[in-house]
Design a protein around this motif. Structure first.
Motif, PDB file in Angstrom:
ATOM      1  N   ASN A 186      68.153  45.911  37.194  1.00 43.38           N
ATOM      2  CA  ASN A 186      68.439  45.196  38.694  1.00 43.38           C
ATOM      3  C   ASN A 186      67.945  45.898  39.927  1.00 43.38           C
ATOM      4  OD1 ASN A 186      70.489  46.882  37.962  1.00 43.38           O
ATOM      5  ND2 ASN A 186      72.115  45.555  38.314  1.00 43.38           N
ATOM      6  N   CYS A 187      66.638  46.566  39.790  1.00 42.86           N
ATOM      7  CA  CYS A 187      66.131  47.093  40.800  1.00 42.86           C
ATOM      8  C   CYS A 187      64.999  46.387  41.459  1.00 42.86           C
ATOM      9  CB  CYS A 187      65.562  48.520  40.350  1.00 42.86           C
ATOM     10  SG  CYS A 187      66.476  49.453  39.535  1.00 42.86           S
ATOM     11  N   PHE A 188      64.751  45.160  41.001  1.00 40.56           N
ATOM     12  CA  PHE A 188      63.574  44.499  41.469  1.00 40.56           C
ATOM     13  C   PHE A 188      63.942  43.007  42.183  1.00 40.56           C
ATOM     14  CE2 PHE A 188      60.157  41.386  39.859  1.00 40.56           C
ATOM     15  CZ  PHE A 188      59.020  41.987  40.493  1.00 40.56           C
ATOM     16  N   ILE A 189      63.012  42.957  43.375  1.00 42.82           N
ATOM     17  CA  ILE A 189      63.392  41.850  44.108  1.00 42.82           C
ATOM     18  C   ILE A 189      62.025  41.019  44.224  1.00 42.82           C
ATOM     19  CG2 ILE A 189      64.088  41.100  46.331  1.00 42.82           C
ATOM     20  CD1 ILE A 189      64.995  44.110  46.584  1.00 42.82           C
ATOM     21  N   PRO A 190      61.823  40.123  43.402  1.00 44.25           N
ATOM     22  CA  PRO A 190      60.514  39.236  43.236  1.00 44.25           C
ATOM     23  C   PRO A 190      60.208  38.646  44.500  1.00 44.25           C
ATOM     24  CG  PRO A 190      62.132  38.249  42.205  1.00 44.25           C
ATOM     25  CD  PRO A 190      62.896  39.434  42.623  1.00 44.25           C
ATOM     26  N   GLN A 191      58.944  38.544  45.069  1.00 41.72           N
ATOM     27  CA  GLN A 191      58.456  37.811  45.917  1.00 41.72           C
ATOM     28  C   GLN A 191      57.705  36.714  45.324  1.00 41.72           C
ATOM     29  OE1 GLN A 191      56.356  40.527  49.084  1.00 41.72           O
ATOM     30  NE2 GLN A 191      56.830  41.851  47.113  1.00 41.72           N
ATOM     31  N   ILE A 192      56.823  36.902  44.628  1.00 38.42           N
ATOM     32  CA  ILE A 192      55.649  35.728  44.209  1.00 38.42           C
ATOM     33  C   ILE A 192      55.567  35.881  42.599  1.00 38.42           C
ATOM     34  CG2 ILE A 192      54.489  36.060  46.118  1.00 38.42           C
ATOM     35  CD1 ILE A 192      52.352  37.735  43.952  1.00 38.42           C
ATOM     36  N   VAL A 193      55.206  34.652  42.207  1.00 37.30           N
ATOM     37  CA  VAL A 193      54.889  34.493  40.916  1.00 37.30           C
ATOM     38  C   VAL A 193      53.582  34.154  40.872  1.00 37.30           C
ATOM     39  CG1 VAL A 193      55.014  32.973  38.639  1.00 37.30           C
ATOM     40  CG2 VAL A 193      56.894  33.146  40.270  1.00 37.30           C
ATOM     41  N   TYR A 194      52.488  35.245  40.283  1.00 36.15           N
ATOM     42  CA  TYR A 194      51.216  35.158  40.242  1.00 36.15           C
ATOM     43  C   TYR A 194      50.885  35.009  38.919  1.00 36.15           C
ATOM     44  CZ  TYR A 194      50.729  39.783  38.444  1.00 36.15           C
ATOM     45  OH  TYR A 194      50.523  40.828  37.488  1.00 36.15           O
ATOM     46  N   SER A 195      49.460  34.645  38.664  1.00 38.24           N
ATOM     47  CA  SER A 195      49.168  34.681  37.217  1.00 38.24           C
ATOM     48  C   SER A 195      47.825  35.237  37.225  1.00 38.24           C
ATOM     49  CB  SER A 195      49.230  33.093  36.650  1.00 38.24           C
ATOM     50  OG  SER A 195      47.897  32.476  37.006  1.00 38.24           O
ATOM     51  N   THR A 196      47.583  35.604  35.757  1.00 37.46           N
ATOM     52  CA  THR A 196      46.061  35.883  35.574  1.00 37.46           C
ATOM     53  C   THR A 196      45.620  34.747  34.943  1.00 37.46           C
ATOM     54  OG1 THR A 196      47.057  38.002  35.100  1.00 37.46           O
ATOM     55  CG2 THR A 196      44.826  37.943  34.532  1.00 37.46           C
ATOM     56  N   THR A 197      44.403  34.364  35.106  1.00 41.91           N
ATOM     57  CA  THR A 197      43.987  33.242  34.626  1.00 41.91           C
ATOM     58  C   THR A 197      42.424  33.072  34.566  1.00 41.91           C
ATOM     59  OG1 THR A 197      44.193  30.769  34.598  1.00 41.91           O
ATOM     60  CG2 THR A 197      44.269  31.603  36.805  1.00 41.91           C
ATOM     61  N   PHE A 198      41.698  31.825  34.340  1.00 40.96           N
ATOM     62  CA  PHE A 198      40.340  32.039  34.061  1.00 40.96           C
ATOM     63  C   PHE A 198      39.716  31.212  35.277  1.00 40.96           C
ATOM     64  CE2 PHE A 198      41.891  33.004  29.907  1.00 40.96           C
ATOM     65  CZ  PHE A 198      41.094  34.156  29.697  1.00 40.96           C
ATOM     66  N   GLY A 199      38.483  31.927  35.604  1.00 38.93           N
ATOM     67  CA  GLY A 199      37.580  31.221  36.471  1.00 38.93           C
ATOM     68  C   GLY A 199      36.291  31.084  35.938  1.00 38.93           C
ATOM     69  N   TYR A 200      35.421  30.084  36.276  1.00 41.07           N
ATOM     70  CA  TYR A 200      34.088  29.950  35.417  1.00 41.07           C
ATOM     71  C   TYR A 200      33.097  29.422  36.490  1.00 41.07           C
ATOM     72  CZ  TYR A 200      35.507  25.081  34.836  1.00 41.07           C
ATOM     73  OH  TYR A 200      35.883  23.574  35.311  1.00 41.07           O
ATOM     74  N   ARG A 201      31.898  29.847  35.949  1.00 42.13           N
ATOM     75  CA  ARG A 201      30.921  29.157  37.046  1.00 42.13           C
ATOM     76  C   ARG A 201      30.321  27.710  36.777  1.00 42.13           C
ATOM     77  NH1 ARG A 201      27.471  32.679  40.626  1.00 42.13           N
ATOM     78  NH2 ARG A 201      25.745  31.259  40.320  1.00 42.13           N
ATOM     79  N   THR A 202      30.967  26.885  37.963  1.00 40.60           N
ATOM     80  CA  THR A 202      30.407  25.491  37.379  1.00 40.60           C
ATOM     81  C   THR A 202      29.027  25.146  37.279  1.00 40.60           C
ATOM     82  OG1 THR A 202      30.461  25.343  39.875  1.00 40.60           O
ATOM     83  CG2 THR A 202      32.443  24.741  38.948  1.00 40.60           C
ATOM     84  N   ASP A 203      28.245  25.839  37.962  1.00 44.65           N
ATOM     85  CA  ASP A 203      26.720  25.366  37.595  1.00 44.65           C
ATOM     86  C   ASP A 203      26.088  25.978  36.484  1.00 44.65           C
ATOM     87  OD1 ASP A 203      27.197  27.997  38.453  1.00 44.65           O
ATOM     88  OD2 ASP A 203      25.443  28.216  39.679  1.00 44.65           O
ATOM     89  N   LYS A 204      26.693  26.983  35.627  1.00 43.59           N
ATOM     90  CA  LYS A 204      26.261  27.641  34.632  1.00 43.59           C
ATOM     91  C   LYS A 204      26.836  26.911  33.113  1.00 43.59           C
ATOM     92  CE  LYS A 204      24.182  31.046  36.116  1.00 43.59           C
ATOM     93  NZ  LYS A 204      24.150  32.522  36.518  1.00 43.59           N
TER      94      LYS A 204
END
Lengths: 422, 368
Positions: free
Chosen positions: B133-151
């Motif tokens: 109990n040392c942690f005070i969260p601010q945000i939920v982030y995620s590692t996710t995927f991006g892709y090139r729409t033109d490719k």
């Protein structure tokens, strides 16, 4: 005269002190004064450089964390024989419960757990879990209760580990640093194949540094030769061309190489436009060893050119003329007269480039990809990401040892007195 | 008389100095720099400094080495940081090693506007990650995927299996240079149900299977370790698909209008938040700041500047439009129901145990 002077009357100064003593005193005084002048620098270096380095290097064998956090266990486990294939006695378990309770109270259990987890996967959660639950254990039987908390306490593996690591010095970081470990019997063995990495990395670091140094000599030698022989106006221009990138930030130069070399980069675009490559057949020149070699050669080139230039500048042109007049063709004259005279510069440049290359880390980190990273990237990684400072220190010690060794070899072959930097 | 006057004026001067010092506080707050620190600056720091003229907040962008530097400071007994931004797993380590202060959430943090105490208002279990109990969260982030729409042509990648499918989507990929998330994704792509991932990974065969799956795309992968790199690789056309932090991808898509789209399947949730270093010198000022900076409105405000989900339940309804672009931020949040159909929940305990092992194995695998 000389005879009588030395045997009868000792020469003295006006206040009657023998001249020899007086001279020595004056010398000592001036030496002391000189020493006081460098004292601030010496103190600064010791405090800010030598001591921290030794402190860091000491971590490669430091294991105080185990005896400090498990004081009673370390004492109790002395008599236990790990080969006997039976669990330690009730007294050891009692000591463990006590130490865990204190450690949980004082919040030191976490670092101990992490330390032991390096050697035995699962120790971290074992201690974290036990910390909370063992605080509730109040009396005997400790052994059964602790095993109830987590059945791993009934596995000799963890006790073996604690017994082995109960000394305040450990070899386990060094073993990891050369791809070795203790096996279940407590003997030293190689890591399994899929986990061997550091020996390969040391070898790769040495080979790549040698390649980079070689390329630097190859590319730097003609430039330095031109600078030393051309008229001043042109050679000054060349000098600026050498120094300008040298004064540009390392990061800028490295990212410039990324822009040039990447698959969709300038060079590939050019080759595609000219028709040498097809659009699908673009070559991968970065994020691999090629990238590291190209970028680092470029960055280290001035360290080769400058010492070479300073040595070549001192070679009198008459040597070559003399060789020619004795009948040597230009090539022979160059190889047999000019080149031997530049050995000191080549040596100085090589050792500079090589030692800098061996410790390089930002450039390989940016352009090295998976195959072009060097050992220093892993040291940095263990310091700032995995926080395994012991392993980082062990790798650092080995790297330092390697550099020293190379220095000795260099001294044997070229001779350190022959090194000329300017 | 003159002497008396002299000493009185000295005393007055000294008094002035000390009261001045008591009011003026410099808070050194360590965070990740870039767009993320900018969002904190606008959402928390600036309004707080406006309300408390005596406090100056100094941004230190070294959160990437936060844990290592914090450890060095605590060991040296000279803690110069007042507040550190960390991901949850680092916060757990800091707490376990006694580098971070334990806090009583309901005393230190503001309740929700309707009076719900902080411990109920932050997402379940986030204030006590990994039993600390040392942690005070601010945000939920995620590692996710991006892709090139033109490719990718007309068929866009929709599942994690597509990332591993070189036939359907030829071209290079960018993945983060660590085993975390990649092993999990490899298993899911190989057919392991999302909630069984860690069960499978806990066996040697499971680890083998994950690496074998990664092997299939190994020579097409560019590995990144800095968050800014994957959007850049996508923008350069160096890679077709890249794993990246969702906020960075949002930036590349919405702010820089790159031809990139997002693929949220099995995005990996993680938390980011504050940790108070053990031995922090300006404790009163820090807790006062924390009370302000983690209240419902402030966390919702941060979402105006960056597409990370606020860690409080009561903040979610307040999330509005982007401060400069004026686009609705809700559909860009990792917590938005449309994006969060399949979510990978990071198992902190499993990774605490296996991190060292997996890291070495992963590095050796890379080097082969």
């Amino acid at each position: 005269m000389a005879d009588t002077g030395s045997s009868a009357a000792v020469m003295t100064t006006s206040d009657g002190i023998p001249l020899k003593v007086s001279l020595q005193r004056a010398l000592r005084r001036s030496r002391r004064r000189a020493f006081f002048l460098v004292l601030p620098l010496l103190a600064f270096l010791t405090i800010s450089f030598v001591l921290p380095i030794f402190d860091m290097l000491f971590r490669s064998v430091d294991n105080t964390i185990v005896p400090q956090n498990l004081p009673s266990v370390v004492k109790a486990i002395e008599d236990w024989d790990p080969k006997a294939s039976e669990l330690p006695s009730e007294a050891v378990y009692e000591a463990m419960v006590k130490d865990i309770q204190i450690g949980f109270e004082e919040k030191t259990l976490g670092s101990l757990a992490r330390r032991l987890n390096y050697d035995l996967t699962g120790s971290a959660s074992l201690f974290r879990k036990s910390g909370r639950r063992a605080s509730k254990i109040e009396g005997a039987p400790y052994k059964e209760q602790l095993i109830e908390v987590d059945e791993d306490w009934g596995d000799p593996a963890i006790w073996n580990l604690i017994k082995r690591e109960s000394d305040s010095l450990t070899a386990s970081y060094f073993l990891s640093a050369v791809d070795m470990r203790y096996d279940e019997q407590g003997d030293i063995a190689m890591q399994p194949d899929y986990q061997q990495i550091y020996l390969k990395l040391f070898w790769r670091t040495l080979v790549m540094s040698a390649i980079i140094t070689g390329l630097c000599i190859l590319l730097g030698y003609p430039v330095a030769y031109l600078m030393a022989t051309l008229p001043l106006r042109t050679s000054n221009l060349l000098m600026i061309l050498v120094l300008l990138p040298f004064w540009t930030s390392l990061l800028v130069r490295t990212t410039a190489w990324i822009a040039l070399l990447q698959t969709q980069g300038v060079l590939n675009d050019l080759l595609v436009a000219v028709g040498v490559l097809s659009d699908d057949g673009r070559i991968r020149m970065i994020y691999n060893q090629t990238g590291t070699i190209v970028a680092m050669t470029h960055i280290l080139l001035p360290f080769m050119i400058l010492p070479l230039y300073s040595v070549m500048k001192t070679i009198p042109p008459s040597y070559m003329r003399a060789a020619r007049s004795m009948g040597a063709n230009p090539f022979t004259a160059f190889v047999r007269v000019y080149m031997p005279n530049t050995v000191a510069g080549v040596g100085a440049g090589s050792i500079l480039c090589f030692i800098l290359a061996i410790g390089y880390y930002i450039t390989p980190a940016l352009v090295g990809g998976q195959s072009g990273t060097l050992i220093s990237n892993f040291i940095a990684d263990h310091i700032s990401v995995t926080l395994n400072w012991g392993l980082a220190a062990a790798l650092g010690v080995i790297l330092l040892g390697l550099v020293m060794l190379l220095y000795v070899i260099y001294d044997r072959i070229v001779g350190i007195d022959n090194m000329k930097l300017g | 008389m003159r002497r008396l006057f002299h000493s009185v004026s000295l005393a007055a001067g000294a008094a002035l100095l000390t009261t001045g010092a008591a009011n003026a506080v410099d808070l050194t707050i360590v965070s990740w720099g870039g767009a993320y620190t900018a969002s904190q600056q606008k959402a928390y720091h600036e309004p707080y400094m406006a309300a408390n003229p005596g406090v100056t907040i100094i941004n230190d962008d070294s959160a990437a080495e936060g844990l290592a530097k914090l450890r060095a400071q605590v060991e040296a007994g000279n803690v110069t940081w007042d507040l550190v931004d960390m991901v949850a797993s680092d916060a757990i380590t800091a707490c376990d090693e006694g580098l971070a202060m334990e806090i009583d959430a309901d005393k230190v943090l503001a309740p929700a506007p309707d009076g719900t105490p902080a411990s109920q208002d932050f997402f379940d279990g986030t204030l006590t990650v990994g039993g600390t109990n040392c942690f005070i969260p601010q945000i939920v982030y995620s590692t996710t995927f991006g892709y090139r729409t033109d490719k990718v042509g007309s068929n866009a990648p929709t599942t994690i299996a597509d990332v591993f499918d070189l036939e359907k989507f030829p071209g290079k990929r960018a993945l983060e240079k660590k085993p975390i998330n990649n092993l999990e994704w490899a298993l899911i792509a190989d057919g392991v149900p999302g909630d069984k991932v860690y069960e499978v990974l806990d066996t040697p065969e499971g680890v083998e299977r994950a690496f074998a799956k990664l092997d299939t795309i190994k020579d097409q992968v560019i590995w990144w370790s800095k968050g800014a790199v994957p959007p850049q690789l996508l923008a350069d056309g160096e890679v077709v698909i890249a794993s990246a932090y969702n906020g960075r991808l949002f930036n590349a898509i919405a702010v820089e209008s790159q031809p990139i789209a997002m693929m949220w399947d099995w995005q990996a949730f993680d938390l980011d938040g504050w940790v108070i270093p053990a031995g922090a010198k300006n404790l009163n000022a820090v807790t006062d700041y924390l009370y302000y900076a983690t209240d419902t409105q402030r966390l919702a405000d941060q979402a105006k500047f960056i597409s990370y989900g606020p860690a409080r339940k009561s903040s979610a309804p307040l999330v509005g439009k982007h401060a400069d672009l004026g686009i609705d931020m809700k559909p860009h949040m990792p917590t938005d129901p449309a994006n969060a159909k399949n979510v990978l929940q990071f198992d902190y305990v499993w990774w605490a145990d296996n991190r060292a092992d997996m890291d070495e194995r992963f590095n050796a695998w890379l080097a082969q």
